[in-house]
Design an enzyme around this catalytic site. Structure first.
Site, PDB file in Angstrom:
ATOM      1  N   ARG A  65       0.819  -1.215   0.000  1.00 59.00           N
ATOM      2  CA  ARG A  65       0.000   0.000   0.000  1.00 59.00           C
ATOM      3  C   ARG A  65       0.859   1.274   0.000  1.00 59.00           C
ATOM      4  NH1 ARG A  65      -3.586   2.651   4.445  1.00 59.00           N
ATOM      5  NH2 ARG A  65      -5.153   3.703   3.177  1.00 59.00           N
ATOM      6  N   HIS A  69       0.467   4.584  -2.403  1.00 60.41           N
ATOM      7  CA  HIS A  69       0.232   5.943  -1.904  1.00 60.41           C
ATOM      8  C   HIS A  69       1.388   6.879  -2.236  1.00 60.41           C
ATOM      9  CE1 HIS A  69      -3.360   5.363   1.009  1.00 60.41           C
ATOM     10  NE2 HIS A  69      -3.453   4.560  -0.013  1.00 60.41           N
ATOM     11  N   ASP A  70       2.574   6.333  -2.444  1.00 58.63           N
ATOM     12  CA  ASP A  70       3.679   7.158  -2.923  1.00 58.63           C
ATOM     13  C   ASP A  70       3.418   7.576  -4.372  1.00 58.63           C
ATOM     14  OD1 ASP A  70       6.131   8.478  -3.105  1.00 58.63           O
ATOM     15  OD2 ASP A  70       7.144   6.675  -3.848  1.00 58.63           O
ATOM     16  N   VAL A  73       0.838  10.379  -5.514  1.00 60.90           N
ATOM     17  CA  VAL A  73       1.019  11.771  -5.100  1.00 60.90           C
ATOM     18  C   VAL A  73       2.354  12.283  -5.656  1.00 60.90           C
ATOM     19  CG1 VAL A  73       1.115  13.353  -3.139  1.00 60.90           C
ATOM     20  CG2 VAL A  73      -0.300  11.295  -3.004  1.00 60.90           C
ATOM     21  N   ASN A  94      -3.937   8.795   4.801  1.00 64.45           N
ATOM     22  CA  ASN A  94      -2.708   8.201   5.362  1.00 64.45           C
ATOM     23  C   ASN A  94      -2.635   8.207   6.888  1.00 64.45           C
ATOM     24  OD1 ASN A  94      -1.825   7.749   2.773  1.00 64.45           O
ATOM     25  ND2 ASN A  94      -0.475   9.531   2.691  1.00 64.45           N
ATOM     26  N   PRO A 163      -7.683   7.896  -3.879  1.00 60.27           N
ATOM     27  CA  PRO A 163      -9.135   7.682  -3.849  1.00 60.27           C
ATOM     28  C   PRO A 163      -9.659   7.312  -2.470  1.00 60.27           C
ATOM     29  CG  PRO A 163      -8.041   5.996  -5.211  1.00 60.27           C
ATOM     30  CD  PRO A 163      -6.982   6.942  -4.738  1.00 60.27           C
ATOM     31  N   HIS A 193      -6.106  -5.706  -2.586  1.00 63.47           N
ATOM     32  CA  HIS A 193      -6.890  -5.926  -1.362  1.00 63.47           C
ATOM     33  C   HIS A 193      -7.105  -7.410  -1.068  1.00 63.47           C
ATOM     34  CE1 HIS A 193      -8.672  -1.556  -1.368  1.00 63.47           C
ATOM     35  NE2 HIS A 193      -7.381  -1.597  -1.106  1.00 63.47           N
ATOM     36  N   THR A 194      -6.403  -8.272  -1.756  1.00 66.94           N
ATOM     37  CA  THR A 194      -6.379  -9.690  -1.393  1.00 66.94           C
ATOM     38  C   THR A 194      -5.553  -9.928  -0.122  1.00 66.94           C
ATOM     39  OG1 THR A 194      -5.721 -11.908  -2.129  1.00 66.94           O
ATOM     40  CG2 THR A 194      -4.434 -10.103  -2.977  1.00 66.94           C
ATOM     41  N   SER A 243      -8.694 -15.419   2.991  1.00 59.66           N
ATOM     42  CA  SER A 243      -7.242 -15.689   2.936  1.00 59.66           C
ATOM     43  C   SER A 243      -6.474 -14.370   3.015  1.00 59.66           C
ATOM     44  CB  SER A 243      -6.873 -16.449   1.654  1.00 59.66           C
ATOM     45  OG  SER A 243      -7.326 -15.742   0.509  1.00 59.66           O
TER      46      SER A 243
HETATM   47  C1  HEM Z   1      -9.014   1.700  -5.880  1.00 60.79           C
HETATM   48  C2  HEM Z   1      -8.882   2.589  -4.924  1.00 60.79           C
HETATM   49  C3  HEM Z   1      -8.460   2.205  -3.540  1.00 60.79           C
HETATM   50  C4  HEM Z   1      -9.075   2.594  -2.400  1.00 60.79           C
HETATM   51  C5  HEM Z   1     -10.300   3.486  -2.284  1.00 60.79           C
HETATM   52  C6  HEM Z   1      -8.361   1.993  -1.309  1.00 60.79           C
HETATM   53  C7  HEM Z   1      -8.672   2.162   0.019  1.00 60.79           C
HETATM   54  C8  HEM Z   1      -8.091   1.477   1.062  1.00 60.79           C
HETATM   55  C9  HEM Z   1      -8.453   1.627   2.438  1.00 60.79           C
HETATM   56  C10 HEM Z   1      -9.517   2.577   2.972  1.00 60.79           C
HETATM   57  C11 HEM Z   1      -7.701   0.773   3.165  1.00 60.79           C
HETATM   58  C12 HEM Z   1      -7.730   0.579   4.673  1.00 60.79           C
HETATM   59  C13 HEM Z   1      -6.925   1.675   5.339  1.00 60.79           C
HETATM   60  C14 HEM Z   1      -7.159   1.783   6.827  1.00 60.79           C
HETATM   61  O1  HEM Z   1      -8.132   1.259   7.322  1.00 60.79           O
HETATM   62  O2  HEM Z   1      -6.350   2.409   7.514  1.00 60.79           O
HETATM   63  C15 HEM Z   1      -6.833   0.086   2.239  1.00 60.79           C
HETATM   64  C16 HEM Z   1      -5.922  -0.872   2.591  1.00 60.79           C
HETATM   65  C17 HEM Z   1      -5.069  -1.468   1.697  1.00 60.79           C
HETATM   66  N1  HEM Z   1      -4.914  -1.148   0.373  1.00 60.79           N
HETATM   67 FE1  HEM Z   1      -6.154  -0.009  -0.729  1.00 60.79          FE
HETATM   68  N2  HEM Z   1      -7.333   1.248  -1.800  1.00 60.79           N
HETATM   69  C18 HEM Z   1      -7.339   1.350  -3.159  1.00 60.79           C
HETATM   70  C19 HEM Z   1      -6.427   0.798  -4.029  1.00 60.79           C
HETATM   71  C20 HEM Z   1      -5.332   0.048  -3.641  1.00 60.79           C
HETATM   72  C21 HEM Z   1      -4.249  -0.328  -4.515  1.00 60.79           C
HETATM   73  C22 HEM Z   1      -4.101   0.110  -5.959  1.00 60.79           C
HETATM   74  C23 HEM Z   1      -3.399  -1.092  -3.772  1.00 60.79           C
HETATM   75  C24 HEM Z   1      -2.108  -1.738  -4.180  1.00 60.79           C
HETATM   76  C25 HEM Z   1      -1.889  -2.247  -5.369  1.00 60.79           C
HETATM   77  C26 HEM Z   1      -3.960  -1.189  -2.449  1.00 60.79           C
HETATM   78  C27 HEM Z   1      -3.431  -1.917  -1.417  1.00 60.79           C
HETATM   79  C28 HEM Z   1      -3.938  -1.945  -0.135  1.00 60.79           C
HETATM   80  C29 HEM Z   1      -3.454  -2.859   0.884  1.00 60.79           C
HETATM   81  C30 HEM Z   1      -2.427  -3.952   0.693  1.00 60.79           C
HETATM   82  C31 HEM Z   1      -4.155  -2.541   2.054  1.00 60.79           C
HETATM   83  C32 HEM Z   1      -3.972  -3.167   3.442  1.00 60.79           C
HETATM   84  C33 HEM Z   1      -2.875  -2.407   4.182  1.00 60.79           C
HETATM   85  C34 HEM Z   1      -2.548  -2.938   5.568  1.00 60.79           C
HETATM   86  O3  HEM Z   1      -3.105  -3.946   5.999  1.00 60.79           O
HETATM   87  O4  HEM Z   1      -1.717  -2.295   6.219  1.00 60.79           O
HETATM   88  N3  HEM Z   1      -5.119  -0.452  -2.405  1.00 60.79           N
HETATM   89  N4  HEM Z   1      -7.090   0.541   0.961  1.00 60.79           N
END
Ligand code: HEM
Ligand SMILES: *[C@@H]1O[C@H](CO)[C@@H](O)[C@H](O)[C@H]1NC(C)=O
Ligand SMILES: *[C@@H]1O[C@H](CO)[C@@H](O)[C@H](O)[C@H]1NC(C)=O
Ligand SMILES: *[C@@H]1O[C@H](CO)[C@@H](O)[C@H](O)[C@H]1NC(C)=O
Length: 323
Positions: A65, A69-70, A73, A94, A163, A193-194, A243
């Site tokens: 993630r 996020h890098d 921006v 963030n 987003p 998000h897998t 999983s």
């Molecule tokens: C499509 C738009 C996306 C939205 C709206 C989004 C939003 C979010 C949100 C809200 C969380 C939880 C953050 C928290 O509760 O603190 C999250 C977690 C995560 N996102 Fe996304 N995300 C998006 C795309 C992506 C992309 C492109 C990736 C990487 C290729 C990604 C990888 C992750 C990962 C791995 C987590 C879990 C992080 C952890 O457990 O520390 N996301 N995302």
């Protein structure tokens, strides 16, 4: 010795001319960028990462993630790592959310010891994201290297360009287009998000505002126990509950069952954009296709506006610009 120096000088000239295209150019990044200057780079990153994941299984998700996020921006320039008042770390998406900074610090410290002033923080983020996916059982791809680190961060941009979890599919498509990414990149990369988890604060509105009919009933009831109507905002739930540490295509299968956690996950299927709906179904059926597209889109995301050549710097400490 003199001839070795000559060869190194020639290589440096070749590398510099390859990198001359500057911010926005893509031709300057190459997989072999550190082959001569720091051949140990990926080995060091991988070994720190293995230890970090052994201590905290969520580290892989957090580092994946961080690279996203890098890159969203002002490009993949490690702006997300800078500390300070106007830090991107303080932005809505963030704050109290991004993790993995200490792991990056440890990678950087080890790299500075072995190859001082050579490997950029932006490249560390790109390699750590790729290696996190590999160690979670996902696809492999070659990371083009040579990104340099920014001397600025942009809190405003972090708020506007990353987003939000309650986005419509149209808003998601628009924010990805702004980065030169298209519907296929959006769906494939959402498959990130897998792995990992999200805080209650990011999906609570689906549970209580008005009944979200897209959520499967038993999943919905389970989420309410994790995320009460009042309080509990930092309780977490897996993005792929079946999983959560395995990089696979279950995320897409769950979407088809009404068991996607975030609104932004769910709308890929229910948001009336034909292309994203079809891709969710294809990836749910065909993991190899998802892996192939995910790898391709990660390479594309990793090439968003890198700083090249004489732009930016190689930070000594990923949290601070060099003085
Ligand atoms: C499509 C738009 C996306 C939205 C709206 C989004 C939003 C979010 C949100 C809200 C969380 C939880 C953050 C928290 O509760 O603190 C999250 C977690 C995560 N996102 Fe996304 N995300 C998006 C795309 C992506 C992309 C492109 C990736 C990487 C290729 C990604 C990888 C992750 C990962 C791995 C987590 C879990 C992080 C952890 O457990 O520390 N996301 N995302
Ligand atoms: C282990 O992981 C936790 C986060 O879950 C972190 O706070 C801690 O610093 C880590 N310890 C080591 C030695 O990496
Ligand atoms: C941040 O980005 C915005 C555009 O999104 C720009 O107007 C502003 O000047 C930038 N701020 C800094 C500190 O670079
Ligand atoms: C998302 O939530 C924010 C505040 O939490 C709100 O301002 C915004 O209108 C919401 N967007 C949508 C599309 O619901």
């Amino acid at each position: 010795m003199a001839s070795l120096r000559l060869i190194l000088a020639l290589v440096a000239v070749a590398v510099a001319s390859l990198s001359a295209s500057g911010r926005g150019g893509n031709t300057g990044l190459s997989p072999g960028f550190y082959d001569l200057s720091c051949p140990q780079a990926n080995g060091i990153i991988m070994s720190v990462l293995e230890k970090a994941i052994a201590n905290d299984s969520r580290a892989a998700a957090s580092l994946l993630r961080l690279h996203f996020h890098d890159c969203f921006v002002q490009g993949c320039d490690a702006s997300v790592l800078l500390d300070g008042g106007a830090s991107e770390k303080n932005s809505g998406p963030n704050k109290n959310s991004l993790r993995g900074f200490q792991v990056i610090d440890e990678m950087k410290a080890k790299l500075e010891h072995v190859c001082p002033h050579t490997v950029s923080c932006a490249d560390i983020l790109a390699l750590a994201a790729r290696d996190s996916v590999i160690l979670s059982g996902g696809p492999h791809w070659e990371v083009a290297l040579g990104r340099r680190d920014s001397r600025t961060a942009n809190l405003t941009k972090a708020n506007s360009d990353i987003p939000a979890p309650n986005s419509t599919v149209q808003a998601l498509v628009a924010k990805f287009k702004r980065q030169g990414l298209h519907e296929q990149d959006l769906v494939a990369l959402s498959g990130g998000h897998t792995i990992g988890v999200a805080r209650c604060a990011t999906f609570k509105q689906r549970l209580y505002n008005k009944a979200d009919v897209t959520l499967e009933r038993s999943y919905y009831n389970g989420l309410k126990t994790v995320c009460p109507k009042v309080g509990g905002d930092s309780n977490v739930s897996p993005l792929d509950f079946s999983s959560p540490r395995r990089f696979d295509n279950t995320y897409f299968k769950l979407l088809l069952e009404g068991r996607g956690l975030l609104t932004s996950d769910e709308v890929l299927l229910t948001g009336n954009v034909r292309k994203t709906v079809d891709l969710v179904k294809s990836y749910a059926e065909n993991e190899a296709l998802f892996f192939h597209h995910f790898a391709k889109s990660m390479v594309k995301m990793g090439r968003i506006s890198p700083l090249l050549g004489a732009h930016g710097e190689i930070r000594n400490n990923c949290r601070k610009i060099n003085s």
